[in-house]
Design a protein around this motif. Structure first.
Motif, PDB file in Angstrom:
ATOM      1  N   UNK A  98      28.010   7.283 172.110  1.00 21.96           N
ATOM      2  CA  UNK A  98      29.392   7.781 172.002  1.00 21.96           C
ATOM      3  C   UNK A  98      29.935   7.736 170.572  1.00 21.96           C
ATOM      4  N   UNK A  99      29.223   7.100 169.659  1.00 20.87           N
ATOM      5  CA  UNK A  99      29.710   6.964 168.280  1.00 20.87           C
ATOM      6  C   UNK A  99      29.845   8.327 167.607  1.00 20.87           C
ATOM      7  N   UNK A 100      30.914   8.461 166.822  1.00 21.30           N
ATOM      8  CA  UNK A 100      31.179   9.727 166.135  1.00 21.30           C
ATOM      9  C   UNK A 100      30.755   9.674 164.664  1.00 21.30           C
ATOM     10  N   UNK A 101      30.131   8.576 164.242  1.00 24.25           N
ATOM     11  CA  UNK A 101      29.747   8.446 162.834  1.00 24.25           C
ATOM     12  C   UNK A 101      28.345   7.873 162.697  1.00 24.25           C
ATOM     13  N   UNK A 102      27.775   8.068 161.523  1.00 24.95           N
ATOM     14  CA  UNK A 102      26.503   7.424 161.198  1.00 24.95           C
ATOM     15  C   UNK A 102      26.606   6.872 159.773  1.00 24.95           C
ATOM     16  N   UNK A 103      26.057   5.694 159.563  1.00 25.79           N
ATOM     17  CA  UNK A 103      26.015   5.113 158.230  1.00 25.79           C
ATOM     18  C   UNK A 103      24.861   5.797 157.499  1.00 25.79           C
ATOM     19  N   UNK A 104      25.190   6.574 156.468  1.00 21.10           N
ATOM     20  CA  UNK A 104      24.195   7.382 155.759  1.00 21.10           C
ATOM     21  C   UNK A 104      23.875   6.868 154.371  1.00 21.10           C
ATOM     22  N   UNK A 105      24.711   5.952 153.858  1.00 20.93           N
ATOM     23  CA  UNK A 105      24.553   5.492 152.482  1.00 20.93           C
ATOM     24  C   UNK A 105      25.137   4.103 152.345  1.00 20.93           C
ATOM     25  N   UNK A 106      24.400   3.211 151.673  1.00 17.90           N
ATOM     26  CA  UNK A 106      24.891   1.861 151.397  1.00 17.90           C
ATOM     27  C   UNK A 106      24.775   1.618 149.896  1.00 17.90           C
ATOM     28  N   UNK A 107      25.882   1.232 149.286  1.00 16.96           N
ATOM     29  CA  UNK A 107      25.914   0.959 147.853  1.00 16.96           C
ATOM     30  C   UNK A 107      26.371  -0.470 147.625  1.00 16.96           C
ATOM     31  N   UNK A 108      25.705  -1.146 146.672  1.00 14.35           N
ATOM     32  CA  UNK A 108      26.076  -2.518 146.348  1.00 14.35           C
ATOM     33  C   UNK A 108      26.210  -2.692 144.838  1.00 14.35           C
ATOM     34  N   UNK A 109      27.155  -3.523 144.446  1.00 18.38           N
ATOM     35  CA  UNK A 109      27.313  -3.868 143.037  1.00 18.38           C
ATOM     36  C   UNK A 109      26.562  -5.166 142.713  1.00 18.38           C
ATOM     37  N   UNK A 110      25.831  -5.691 143.694  1.00 17.93           N
ATOM     38  CA  UNK A 110      25.034  -6.899 143.475  1.00 17.93           C
ATOM     39  C   UNK A 110      23.600  -6.635 143.913  1.00 17.93           C
ATOM     40  N   UNK A 111      22.676  -6.880 143.002  1.00 13.48           N
ATOM     41  CA  UNK A 111      21.260  -6.611 143.243  1.00 13.48           C
ATOM     42  C   UNK A 111      20.705  -7.390 144.431  1.00 13.48           C
ATOM     43  N   UNK A 153      31.218   5.960 138.796  1.00 19.12           N
ATOM     44  CA  UNK A 153      30.660   7.276 138.442  1.00 19.12           C
ATOM     45  C   UNK A 153      29.416   7.605 139.258  1.00 19.12           C
ATOM     46  N   UNK A 154      28.499   6.636 139.354  1.00 22.48           N
ATOM     47  CA  UNK A 154      27.276   6.866 140.143  1.00 22.48           C
ATOM     48  C   UNK A 154      27.603   7.004 141.629  1.00 22.48           C
ATOM     49  N   UNK A 155      28.548   6.194 142.106  1.00 19.80           N
ATOM     50  CA  UNK A 155      28.935   6.260 143.521  1.00 19.80           C
ATOM     51  C   UNK A 155      29.520   7.627 143.857  1.00 19.80           C
ATOM     52  N   UNK A 156      30.354   8.159 142.990  1.00 16.75           N
ATOM     53  CA  UNK A 156      30.945   9.487 143.231  1.00 16.75           C
ATOM     54  C   UNK A 156      29.865  10.561 143.347  1.00 16.75           C
ATOM     55  N   UNK A 157      28.852  10.486 142.475  1.00 14.12           N
ATOM     56  CA  UNK A 157      27.746  11.450 142.542  1.00 14.12           C
ATOM     57  C   UNK A 157      26.992  11.336 143.868  1.00 14.12           C
ATOM     58  N   UNK A 158      26.669  10.104 144.252  1.00 15.40           N
ATOM     59  CA  UNK A 158      25.918   9.879 145.493  1.00 15.40           C
ATOM     60  C   UNK A 158      26.717  10.297 146.730  1.00 15.40           C
ATOM     61  N   UNK A 159      28.019  10.094 146.693  1.00 12.86           N
ATOM     62  CA  UNK A 159      28.881  10.483 147.809  1.00 12.86           C
ATOM     63  C   UNK A 159      28.867  11.997 147.969  1.00 12.86           C
ATOM     64  N   UNK A 160      28.947  12.693 146.856  1.00 14.04           N
ATOM     65  CA  UNK A 160      28.936  14.163 146.893  1.00 14.04           C
ATOM     66  C   UNK A 160      27.576  14.686 147.370  1.00 14.04           C
ATOM     67  N   UNK A 161      26.499  14.175 146.771  1.00  9.07           N
ATOM     68  CA  UNK A 161      25.140  14.614 147.116  1.00  9.07           C
ATOM     69  C   UNK A 161      24.845  14.400 148.601  1.00  9.07           C
ATOM     70  N   UNK A 162      25.297  13.262 149.140  1.00  9.95           N
ATOM     71  CA  UNK A 162      25.000  12.903 150.526  1.00  9.95           C
ATOM     72  C   UNK A 162      26.053  13.383 151.530  1.00  9.95           C
ATOM     73  N   UNK A 163      27.013  14.164 151.054  1.00  8.00           N
ATOM     74  CA  UNK A 163      28.054  14.747 151.917  1.00  8.00           C
ATOM     75  C   UNK A 163      28.785  13.689 152.752  1.00  8.00           C
TER      76      UNK A 163
END
Length: 188
Positions: free
Chosen positions: A32-45, A72-82
């Motif tokens: 029933x979920x309407x979303x999927x986690x498609x990208x995970x970003x971390x500021x800690x290695x 800046x990198x997050x914005x690019x990845x967000x756009x690329x991954x829709x």
């Protein structure tokens, strides 16, 4: 029926163990979920949540700690991954107003208190010290001010006389795992 291709793509920003990330992924796998986690970003290695994302075959990246580089990198990845929604889950940075504007999509955060009370850090210690009868968690929209965006959902729990900051944190974390998925489904 909701198909995988029709689910809204969500990015989760983390800095640590990723327990809310795990809960969001688990919830996203329900039919029933309407979303999927498609990208995970971390500021800690060494954020443990990155390992969990890898195990679930979700695109994940560590991005340098410097905030401007991260944004800046997050914005690019967000756009690329829709990506259509960003969820901050234990992400211990304050995003710039520039990032919020440029992202142009809803950004949600989960906070371990009943906002507007106890914005910021050390909420459990402060709740006990203030002798509050209740605490809980809040999922809210992110805006330019710390923990001040429009509230989507709150979950409340009674603070017992026997509670200390650790026991209260543990109880509220369980509420967070429920509240975040509910809030996400609510705004979609």
């Amino acid at each position: 029926m909701v198909t995988l291709s029709s689910k809204l793509k969500v990015a989760v920003f983390i800095s640590g163990r990723g327990s809310n990330l795990k809960a969001l992924i688990k919830s996203s796998k329900l039919k029933k979920s309407k979303y999927q986690v498609s990208l995970v970003l971390s500021n800690k290695l060494n954020a443990k949540g990155l390992d969990f994302a890898k195990k679930n075959k979700i695109k994940n990246y560590f991005i340098e700690k410097k905030l401007s580089t991260f944004e800046n990198k997050a914005l690019r990845l967000i756009k690329i991954n829709k990506i259509k929604i960003i969820c901050l889950a234990g992400f211990m940075r304050i995003l710039s107003s520039n990032f919020i504007k440029k992202a142009g999509i809803p950004i949600l955060n989960i906070h371990p208190s009943l906002l507007p009370k106890l914005k910021g850090l050390n909420t459990h210690e402060r709740a006990i010290k203030a002798k509050y009868k209740f605490s809980g968690c809040t999922v809210h929209h992110v805006n330019e001010k710390l923990d001040s965006g429009k509230i989507i959902i709150q979950k409340k729990i009674k603070i017992l006389k026997s509670d200390n900051p650790k026991t209260l944190a543990k109880k509220i974390l369980k509420l967070e795992h429920i509240a975040y998925a509910e809030a996400l489904e609510k705004i979609i």
